[in-house]
Design an enzyme around this catalytic site. Structure first.
Site: not given
Ligand code: SAH
Length: 256
Positions: A168, A116, A89, A153
């Site tokens: 698209d 995490e 994220p 795609r």
């Molecule tokens: N504690 C971390 C979030 C971990 S979520 C932080 O605050 O940054 C657990 C895992 O889910 C992440 O390591 C990632 O691989 C995935 N993940 C969660 N949300 C995501 C998103 N919006 N985009 C891509 N990967 C995501």
């Protein structure tokens, strides 16, 4: 195109990939997806992939060494340098432009986080970090599938009609025009429970291709203007579209 995905939940990747357009592409060999279970790269009896964070705090962190071993194994099989995409994220927001760019690569690796997230040192081997949107999921498996689906795609031979991909939503910076199919008339109960007859816009059944093309351009533009005006700045418009957009903007000003 070859894709290696590292995860602690292989079934979360494998099962969705068994169906639909991607399933067919994998069956035909257009797409080669290999899912690696991170636990196969642990060295202890309990196959532990996570540990508590240094400095304290809630949750667990994915241990770095199994991930480095997984990447070494993939490199030994596929060669170096690897394109390693970390799902996160905290990454740059994934877009249609990224999908098209990545589809040009012969091989990519995707790392799915859990808990995490990753030990920071894993980033040493990561070439890009991608987020699928501003929200936090429990794992990187769904994001990896989202990225893979959008990338695939663009791989020639995956989608039957490559022209449809070029047209698209987003590909030209505009939302798609509305689509209709048979029947030409349908009687339905609307939101208020009242029976109404819904007809396909007449122009689409007129057989006048120039008119249809113009109608579609106009609809795509007015939709984008109403829903995603932010896209218009970067859109590549032809002369006719620039003119249509000017008319649409003028009309909305008059209404204001
Ligand atoms: N504690 C971390 C979030 C971990 S979520 C932080 O605050 O940054 C657990 C895992 O889910 C992440 O390591 C990632 O691989 C995935 N993940 C969660 N949300 C995501 C998103 N919006 N985009 C891509 N990967 C995501």
């Amino acid at each position: 195109m070859t894709v290696d995905i590292v995860t602690i939940f292989p079934a979360m990747i494998e099962q969705p990939l068994a169906a639909g357009i991607l399933g067919r592409a994998i069956e035909r060999g257009t797409l080669d997806v290999k899912v690696h279970d991170l636990r196969d790269f642990t060295t202890d009896r309990h196959r532990v992939v996570d540990d508590v964070p240094y400095g304290g705090g809630p949750g667990m962190v994915l241990k770095p060494d199994p991930i480095f071993r997984a990447l070494d194994a993939i490199a030994a099989e596929r060669g170096t340098p690897l394109t390693v995409i970390m799902m996160s994220p905290q990454g740059r927001r994934f877009t249609q432009t990224d999908a098209e760019r990545l589809s040009g690569l012969a091989h990519i690796v995707m790392l799915c986080g859990r808990y995490e997230g990753f030990d920071e040192r894993v980033r040493e081997r990561v070439t890009e970090e991608l987020s699928i949107g501003d929200y936090v999921l429990t794992g990187g498996e769904l994001p990896a599938l989202v990225v893979l689906d959008a990338v695939a795609r663009f791989v020639p031979g995956v989608v039957g009609d490559q022209q449809s991909v070029a047209q698209d939503t987003f590909s030209r910076g505009l939302l798609n025009h509305p689509q209709y199919t048979r029947p030409v008339e349908i009687e339905v109960r609307g939101v208020h429970g009242v029976l109404e007859v819904l007809r396909v816009p007449e122009v689409l059944t007129s057989g006048n291709h120039a008119e249809i093309r113009r109608w579609r351009k106009r609809e795509a533009l007015s939709r984008t203007l109403a829903r995603r005006p932010d896209l218009l700045d970067a859109a590549s418009l032809d002369e006719e579209e620039v003119q249509l957009l000017r008319e649409l903007k003028g009309a909305s000003h008059e209404r204001d």
